[in-house]
Design an enzyme around this catalytic site. Sequence first.
Site, PDB file in Angstrom:
ATOM      1  CE  LYS A  44     126.979  95.796   9.347  1.00 48.58           C
ATOM      2  NZ  LYS A  44     126.638  97.200   9.538  1.00 48.58           N
TER       3      LYS A  44
HETATM    4  N1  PMP Z   1     132.541  93.828   6.729  1.00 47.64           N
HETATM    5  C1  PMP Z   1     131.406  93.200   6.415  1.00 47.64           C
HETATM    6  C2  PMP Z   1     131.484  91.848   5.768  1.00 47.64           C
HETATM    7  C3  PMP Z   1     130.167  93.801   6.666  1.00 47.64           C
HETATM    8  O1  PMP Z   1     129.026  93.172   6.337  1.00 47.64           O
HETATM    9  C4  PMP Z   1     130.146  95.096   7.260  1.00 47.64           C
HETATM   10  C5  PMP Z   1     128.836  95.758   7.505  1.00 47.64           C
HETATM   11  N2  PMP Z   1     128.323  96.412   6.348  1.00 47.64           N
HETATM   12  C6  PMP Z   1     131.358  95.737   7.557  1.00 47.64           C
HETATM   13  C7  PMP Z   1     132.532  95.052   7.295  1.00 47.64           C
HETATM   14  C8  PMP Z   1     131.452  97.148   8.081  1.00 47.64           C
HETATM   15  O2  PMP Z   1     130.833  97.422   9.288  1.00 47.64           O
HETATM   16  P1  PMP Z   1     130.105  98.832   9.523  1.00 47.64           P
HETATM   17  O3  PMP Z   1     128.883  98.847   8.659  1.00 47.64           O
HETATM   18  O4  PMP Z   1     129.786  98.837  10.960  1.00 47.64           O
HETATM   19  O5  PMP Z   1     131.037  99.929   9.132  1.00 47.64           O
END
Ligand code: PMP
Length: 330
Positions: A44
């Site tokens: 992130k």
């Molecule tokens: N795993 C974790 C621990 C996350 O914090 C996130 C982000 N919400 C994701 C996976 C998924 O990423 P995205 O939001 O880009 O789909």
Amino acid sequence: MRYARTVADLVGNTPLVRLNHVTDGIRATILAKIEYFNPGGSSKDRIAANIIDAAERDGLLRPGGTIVEPTSGNTGVGLALVAQQRGYRCVFVVPDKVAEDKRAVLRAYGAEVVVAPTAVEPDDPRSYYSVSDRLVAEIPGAFKPNQYDNPHGPRSHYESTGPEIWRDTDGRVTHFVAGVGTGGTITGTGRFLKEASHGAVRIVGADPEGSIYTGGPVHSYFVEGVGEDFWPKAYDPSVVDELHRVGDAESFAMTRRLAQEEGLLVGGSSGMAVVAALRAARDLDEGAVVVVLLPDHGRGYLSKVFDDGWMHAHGFETGPTPTDDAGSDA
Ligand code: PMP
């Protein structure tokens, strides 16, 4: 001298490492992209700077402004890192299922944390989406990045994650696997890899059981950061060729194996993504190169996935526990 100008300049360029033990019976090469090497400890970090830059350019964020965002933790850390460097205040709304350790991390970065219940509908006034909307309305100069709908989320992955994977595999990647939360990672990375390979790279998503993406009844689950109960604009399902539904028990079992067998202390959504990667790789031959993205570090989950008491209390197996019982004759 070689040094970064600020910690935010250290985001990205995370390494790939081959998985060697959880891959029993798999002929394809499975490479994990370790996103905990980002300075805030997760993928992130990549979207934070991009989103804040764009908000400044568009006049949505001005000096002295406040960033308000519903986040399961990782986006908050990324935003807090960048906001701190530029003098913005941060208020984050987190669902109550998010571990206390993770909330403490946000506070440590100087952010304010508001906790909202998970077990209510998104349009309920108590939901973490509603609470953040109310705070945005109440706080003067507030800006809500809204990672769920913000096009700069997927764009950051299109501009960094995708090109890094293409470069580090010399264009030999054949499959890309990622869990779907806001969908930003899989959409941006997947789009880049499809374009670079003229459609040859297969994009594989992983979704927790209970989430909306793979259909079936929507209900709560324990794996954090992935799955949704609504369709975010950051997610473009047309990029995804195959989507696997993975239950909490399987995700957590794999998460523990990654720590014990691969030396990778990562979060539950990483275990989930690896389960999907192994399913997708089952019938692939030696030539296949499967890159699976592991979004964050496991340190934020020590009191959950890595705690036998928590696991048993929630009905999850922990497997045979190594004992340090030396016997009574010691
Ligand atoms: N795993 C974790 C621990 C996350 O914090 C996130 C982000 N919400 C994701 C996976 C998924 O990423 P995205 O939001 O880009 O789909």
